[in-house]
Design a protein around this motif. Structure first.
Motif, mmCIF file in Angstrom:
data_model
loop_
_atom_site.group_PDB
_atom_site.id
_atom_site.type_symbol
_atom_site.label_atom_id
_atom_site.label_comp_id
_atom_site.label_asym_id
_atom_site.label_seq_id
_atom_site.Cartn_x
_atom_site.Cartn_y
_atom_site.Cartn_z
ATOM 1 N N GLY A 272 -27.821 -23.386 -23.078
ATOM 2 C CA GLY A 272 -27.165 -23.234 -24.266
ATOM 3 C C GLY A 272 -25.510 -23.432 -24.583
ATOM 4 O O GLY A 272 -24.329 -23.200 -24.768
ATOM 5 N N HIS B 184 -24.631 -19.948 -30.182
ATOM 6 C CA HIS B 184 -25.230 -21.269 -30.133
ATOM 7 C C HIS B 184 -26.316 -21.443 -28.962
ATOM 8 O O HIS B 184 -27.225 -21.963 -28.360
ATOM 9 N N ASN C 234 -29.813 -19.933 -26.762
ATOM 10 C CA ASN C 234 -31.263 -20.588 -27.144
ATOM 11 C C ASN C 234 -31.742 -18.516 -26.228
ATOM 12 O O ASN C 234 -31.964 -19.188 -24.310
ATOM 13 N N ASN D 68 -34.565 -18.858 -23.597
ATOM 14 C CA ASN D 68 -34.535 -19.863 -22.328
ATOM 15 C C ASN D 68 -33.771 -18.751 -21.972
ATOM 16 O O ASN D 68 -33.297 -18.768 -20.675
#
Ligand code: KIV
Length: 282
Positions: A34, A263, A265, A268
């Motif tokens: 992200g 934003h 993740n 991840n």
């Protein structure tokens, strides 16, 4: 927050050659975290930076379907720009323009004026290809070459670049000499004069200095940060003065402590972090 992860900056000075497949796998994993931008590629002389000699192959294998993250490539001259623009995966070119005349020579073998004139030509090319050109202001916070540093010199070049229509400038602390005071000074004085330019920070530093640098920039309105996992890397052309990057974990930590929305993740991110562990042996 506008966040750029810099695997290029992490890898470029790494001593042992990182196999191309590993680079591709790592960059594709970062595509799913992200970040706004991944500074992933380098189209400069392979003699100067042998680690990045496979950027053509890497560029051809970045999976842009994974996310909207933009991919950026560093270039040192017009020829590098032409090479980078052959790849549809490349959205942004980044040119390191130095506030220190000595470092401009050392990094790109040109004077500042010569580099500026070449940038004008590169900008035309980039626009004709519908891509973007970011300018790093290397040595924006001082230099280790004994040249005097004044914020007015940074302002002089910001003015010149605003006149030719540059939209993104990364104030870079190439050798980690910035202090919270010089960071506050630059972010207070310069961005408000050029509202059409998106200014960001590209810090190199020791781990223990990272939080105070982020805070100084953030408190003066900076909302754009470059970093690299574990702070690996640094500019090999400033070899004697090599310091690592701003660690991405520290940026995440900062955002959590200061309650700044982002934003990324984080699951991840952990998976990319584990891949970085394997590549950089930490
Ligand atoms: C080469 C550029 C991008 C850099 O890392 C710096 O000047 O800090």
């Amino acid at each position: 927050m506008f966040l750029t992860e810099c695997p290029r900056d992490a890898m470029q000075g790494w001593g042992e050659f990182i196999p191309t497949g590993k680079k591709i796998d790592y960059i594709n994993s970062l595509m799913e975290v992200g970040f706004d931008v991944l500074d992933s590629l380098s189209f400069v002389s392979p003699k100067a930076i042998p680690q990045m000699a496979d950027s053509d192959e890497v560029a051809g294998n970045i999976d842009k379907s994974l996310s909207n993250t933009k991919v950026s490539a560093i270039i040192g001259n017009y020829r590098g720009a032409e090479k980078a623009l052959k790849h549809q995966s490349v959205d942004i070119l980044g040119f390191p323009f130095s506030i220190s005349e000595t470092f401009q020579h050392r990094n790109t073998n040109k004077s500042q004026e010569e580099a500026f004139n070449e940038i004008i030509k590169m900008l035309e090319l980039v626009k004709s290809e519908n891509r973007e050109l970011n300018i790093y202001f290397s040595m924006a916070f001082g230099n280790p070459y004994g040249e005097m540093w004044k914020w007015e010199d940074v302002d002089f070049w910001a003015q010149r670049f605003s006149e030719i229509g540059i939209k993104n400038i990364l104030l870079s602390d190439t050798t980690g000499v910035a202090t919270p005071e010089t960071i506050s000074l630059l972010f207070e004085k310069i961005p408000s004069k050029y509202p059409e330019i998106h200014f960001g920070s590209h810090f190199h530093n020791r781990y223990e200095d990272s939080y105070s640098k982020l805070k100084a920039a953030y408190d003066k309105g900076c909302r754009r940060f470059d970093s690299a996992i574990k702070g690996i890397g640094g500019c090999p052309m400033a070899k004697d003065d090599l310091v690592g990057n701003m660690p991405t974990e520290q940026v995440i930590n900062f955002m959590s402590v200061e309650k700044v929305e982002h934003h990324l993740n984080l699951l991840n991110f952990e998976s990319s972090y584990n891949k970085a562990k394997d590549i950089f042996h930490f």
